[in-house]
Design an enzyme around this catalytic site. Structure first.
Site, PDB file in Angstrom:
ATOM      1  N   GLY A  59       3.084   1.188   0.347  1.00  0.00           N
ATOM      2  CA  GLY A  59       4.264   1.956   0.092  1.00  0.00           C
ATOM      3  C   GLY A  59       4.954   2.628   1.283  1.00  0.00           C
ATOM      4  O   GLY A  59       4.238   2.640   2.501  1.00  0.00           O
ATOM      5  N   CYS A  86      -3.151  -1.253   3.043  1.00  0.00           N
ATOM      6  CA  CYS A  86      -2.032  -0.450   3.485  1.00  0.00           C
ATOM      7  C   CYS A  86      -1.991   1.292   3.038  1.00  0.00           C
ATOM      8  O   CYS A  86      -2.805   2.084   3.366  1.00  0.00           O
ATOM      9  CB  CYS A  86      -0.666  -0.955   3.373  1.00  0.00           C
ATOM     10  SG  CYS A  86       0.271  -0.480   5.060  1.00  0.00           S
ATOM     11  N   HIS A 173      -2.043  -6.595   5.058  1.00  0.00           N
ATOM     12  CA  HIS A 173      -1.531  -7.137   3.719  1.00  0.00           C
ATOM     13  C   HIS A 173      -2.040  -8.352   3.629  1.00  0.00           C
ATOM     14  O   HIS A 173      -1.413  -9.629   4.046  1.00  0.00           O
ATOM     15  CB  HIS A 173       0.007  -7.252   3.665  1.00  0.00           C
ATOM     16  CG  HIS A 173       0.442  -5.782   3.865  1.00  0.00           C
ATOM     17  ND1 HIS A 173       1.041  -4.977   2.664  1.00  0.00           N
ATOM     18  CD2 HIS A 173       0.974  -4.975   4.974  1.00  0.00           C
ATOM     19  CE1 HIS A 173       1.591  -3.983   2.938  1.00  0.00           C
ATOM     20  NE2 HIS A 173       1.530  -3.723   4.285  1.00  0.00           N
ATOM     21  N   GLU A 175      -1.793 -10.206   0.966  1.00  0.00           N
ATOM     22  CA  GLU A 175      -0.754 -10.765   0.145  1.00  0.00           C
ATOM     23  C   GLU A 175       0.297 -11.735   0.780  1.00  0.00           C
ATOM     24  O   GLU A 175       0.822 -12.581  -0.002  1.00  0.00           O
ATOM     25  CB  GLU A 175      -0.389  -9.964  -1.003  1.00  0.00           C
ATOM     26  CG  GLU A 175       0.969  -8.985  -0.485  1.00  0.00           C
ATOM     27  CD  GLU A 175       0.196  -7.662   0.124  1.00  0.00           C
ATOM     28  OE1 GLU A 175       0.825  -6.637   0.387  1.00  0.00           O
ATOM     29  OE2 GLU A 175      -1.021  -7.846   0.505  1.00  0.00           O
ATOM     30  N   ASP A 231      17.553 -19.555 -11.022  1.00  0.00           N
ATOM     31  CA  ASP A 231      17.249 -18.417 -11.582  1.00  0.00           C
ATOM     32  C   ASP A 231      17.948 -18.460 -12.961  1.00  0.00           C
ATOM     33  O   ASP A 231      17.659 -18.246 -14.090  1.00  0.00           O
ATOM     34  CB  ASP A 231      17.239 -17.378 -10.963  1.00  0.00           C
ATOM     35  CG  ASP A 231      16.722 -17.129  -9.406  1.00  0.00           C
ATOM     36  OD1 ASP A 231      15.363 -17.837  -9.699  1.00  0.00           O
ATOM     37  OD2 ASP A 231      17.172 -16.536  -8.673  1.00  0.00           O
ATOM     38  N   LYS A 370      10.373 -16.903  -6.864  1.00  0.00           N
ATOM     39  CA  LYS A 370      11.259 -17.966  -6.913  1.00  0.00           C
ATOM     40  C   LYS A 370      10.362 -19.174  -7.225  1.00  0.00           C
ATOM     41  O   LYS A 370      10.868 -20.301  -8.105  1.00  0.00           O
ATOM     42  CB  LYS A 370      11.871 -18.191  -5.611  1.00  0.00           C
ATOM     43  CG  LYS A 370      12.873 -19.269  -5.621  1.00  0.00           C
ATOM     44  CD  LYS A 370      14.046 -19.009  -6.552  1.00  0.00           C
ATOM     45  CE  LYS A 370      15.061 -18.160  -5.873  1.00  0.00           C
ATOM     46  NZ  LYS A 370      16.370 -17.910  -6.426  1.00  0.00           N
TER      47      LYS A 370
END
Length: 514
Positions: A59, A86, A173, A175, A231, A370
């Site tokens: 954050g 984090c 991170h 991810e 999308d 996506k």
């Protein structure tokens, strides 16, 4: 069936949903929850999901700030495994008696971490690991109940764990793709620490989205904003499945589309069993944007004008609901939640005006990335030219033209974009690229054409590789291809005198310029 589930606590980090997305890649369901969720609410969730672990996201705040978001302290006493990343790493340290303060030297980007104890989340890692950092604060010390697992030159406690409980913290991170063994770290947490079973599958997303549209629209009618991109195309097919002929797909040509875009959309979607309307609104949008330079203002005007067009169509068709193909990166970059920073307004999210006349805006893809949307497109049987289409922003070339919009500049941008697409696709590089396009800058430079001085626009090429658009690397395109693109742009577009190549990653840049 109750899926094994990891709850991701949302502290406003740009990568919050990316954490959840990475977990789902392993066949384990993830649910994003508010940072201040109560223990009782987690117990209620456990009636629907088999909650096996918790992740505290990153954050933008600092834990020592007065209004910084904090979880209920009782969360750490639920007996569930916890992983802080984090900001989440800082929180756990502070909540348990550690010391967090501004770092002596901030770390943004690639860093090399020394693994002191390769256990738990860090199991099977090497002594030195390449990771992605993005922090201005650091954990200087932890309580005696915890032990340090890793450090960097500037960060003495880059990873820690509780000596008895399954509580871990990582400064970096895992991810993001830039952390080389990030997948392994998350797998360790999900399967080794939390003992999850991979019992969730992508097919469930389709069923959930169709069910959500049916529930939200009920017996009413809806229109959907169809741009021809992946999308909105997926959202259109899902809505058509759900609404049984009560859907009108509306393609609005605002004048900033790629060359031949309206024709492409008509040819692809007239084959589907739905009402399709193509609206020519080019003059309307250009008039509204006359003299506008600020990119945020551009996006908001385009967002408002889109809604007004859709409202007019809805009034004619009796539709009370608007469906959009908004995906997660659109929402997170628009700062849609309380503690997240707004990076830029997306025309279909924060760019929407107040006072919308629809009963509800339905966004069935709002929590997907996506690459997940592409998987859904394949499941739905959409044609290859849609499934593998590169992303194109809703405001179109309006945010790829720096400064004021004019007919001349739009024409230049369309020609440059066409050249870039043709040469990249001719070279066979497109399947490994996320996006490739031209940006018409507001800078002019001197050139020489036909032995005479020329003074024209600088065109920038933006070509990137990515998996989910939250991070991206500039692509190392062969020089011969770049040379061909440059030569064609300066030869075929009289108003262009110079071509440059953007070699900035995301972050710190965004993929689009505006």
């Amino acid at each position: 069936m109750r899926y094994d589930t990891i709850l991701v606590f949302d502290f406003g980090g740009q990568y919050c949903h990316l954490i959840g997305r990475r977990i789902r890649e392993h066949g384990v369901y993830s649910e994003i929850v508010p940072h201040d969720i109560k223990p009782g609410e987690i117990r209620l969730l456990s009636e629907r999901f088999n909650v096996k672990g918790l992740v505290f996201s990153g954050g933008p705040a600092s834990v020592y700030e007065q209004n910084a978001p904090r979880p209920d302290p009782k969360i750490l006493g639920l007996g569930l495994p916890v992983l802080g990343l984090c900001y989440g790493h800082h929180l756990i340290a502070q909540m348990t008696g550690g010391h967090v303060k501004p770092a002596r030297q901030r770390e943004y980007g690639i860093a090399y971490v020394t693994i002191d104890k390769p256990v738990g989340v860090l199991k099977r890692l090497s002594e030195k690991e390449r990771v992605w950092m993005s922090h201005g604060d650091t954990v200087l010390s932890i309580s005696s109940e915890y032990e340090t697992l890793a450090h960097t030159e500037n960060c003495p406690v880059a990873a820690f764990r509780h000596k008895k409980k399954l509580i871990y913290g990582l400064q970096w991170h895992p991810e993001v793709v830039h952390t080389e063994k990030g997948v392994q770290m998350l797998r360790n947490f999900v399967f080794e620490v939390c003992r999850c079973e991979p019992n969730w599958k992508m097919e469930d997303i389709v069923e959930k989205a169709v069910g959500e549209i049916k529930r939200d629209v009920g017996d009413g009618k809806a229109i959907i904003a169809l741009s021809g991109g992946i999308d909105s195309s997926v959202a259109t097919v899902l809505a058509a499945k759900a609404l049984d002929g009560r859907l009108t797909a509306v393609f609005v040509d605002h004048g900033f589309m790629r060359e031949k875009e309206p024709e492409f959309v008509r040819d692809v979607f007239q084959k589907f069993k739905m009402k399709l309307m193509l609206v020519d609104a080019r003059e309307r949008f250009l008039k509204r944007l006359n003299g506008v330079v600020d990119p945020e203002t551009k996006r908001k005007i385009i967002g408002e004008e889109f809604i007004r067009v859709f409202e007019e169509i809805a009034e004619r068709t009796g539709a009370e609901y608007l469906i959009q193909g908004t995906i997660y990166p659109d929402r997170i970059e628009s700062g849609f939640r309380r503690f997240s920073d707004k990076i830029k307004t997306h025309h279909n999210v924060a760019g929407l005006p107040t006072g919308i006349k629809f009963k509800k805006i339905v966004e069935p893809l709002r929590d997907l990335y996506k690459d997940e949307v592409r998987k859904v497109a394949k499941m739905l049987g959409l044609p290859k030219e849609i499934v593998f289409r590169q992303p194109f922003p809703g405001p179109g070339l309006a945010v790829r033209i720096i400064g004021e919009l004019t007919r001349e500049k739009v024409d230049i941008a369309k020609k440059a974009d066409k050249i870039v697409r043709e040469e990249i696709e001719k070279s066979g590089l497109e399947e490994n690229l996320w996006q490739y396009f031209a940006v018409l800058t507001n800078t002019k430079a001197t050139g020489v054409k036909g032995d005479a001085r020329a003074y024209g626009y600088v065109v920038s090429l933006r070509i990137v590789e990515s998996r989910e658009a939250m991070t991206a690397n500039f692509a190392k395109i062969p020089h011969k291809v770049l040379e061909t693109i440059s030569t064609r742009i300066t030869n075929e577009i009289p108003e262009a005198t110079r071509v440059v190549y953007d070699i900035t990653h995301k972050p710190p840049a965004t993929i689009e310029w505006e």
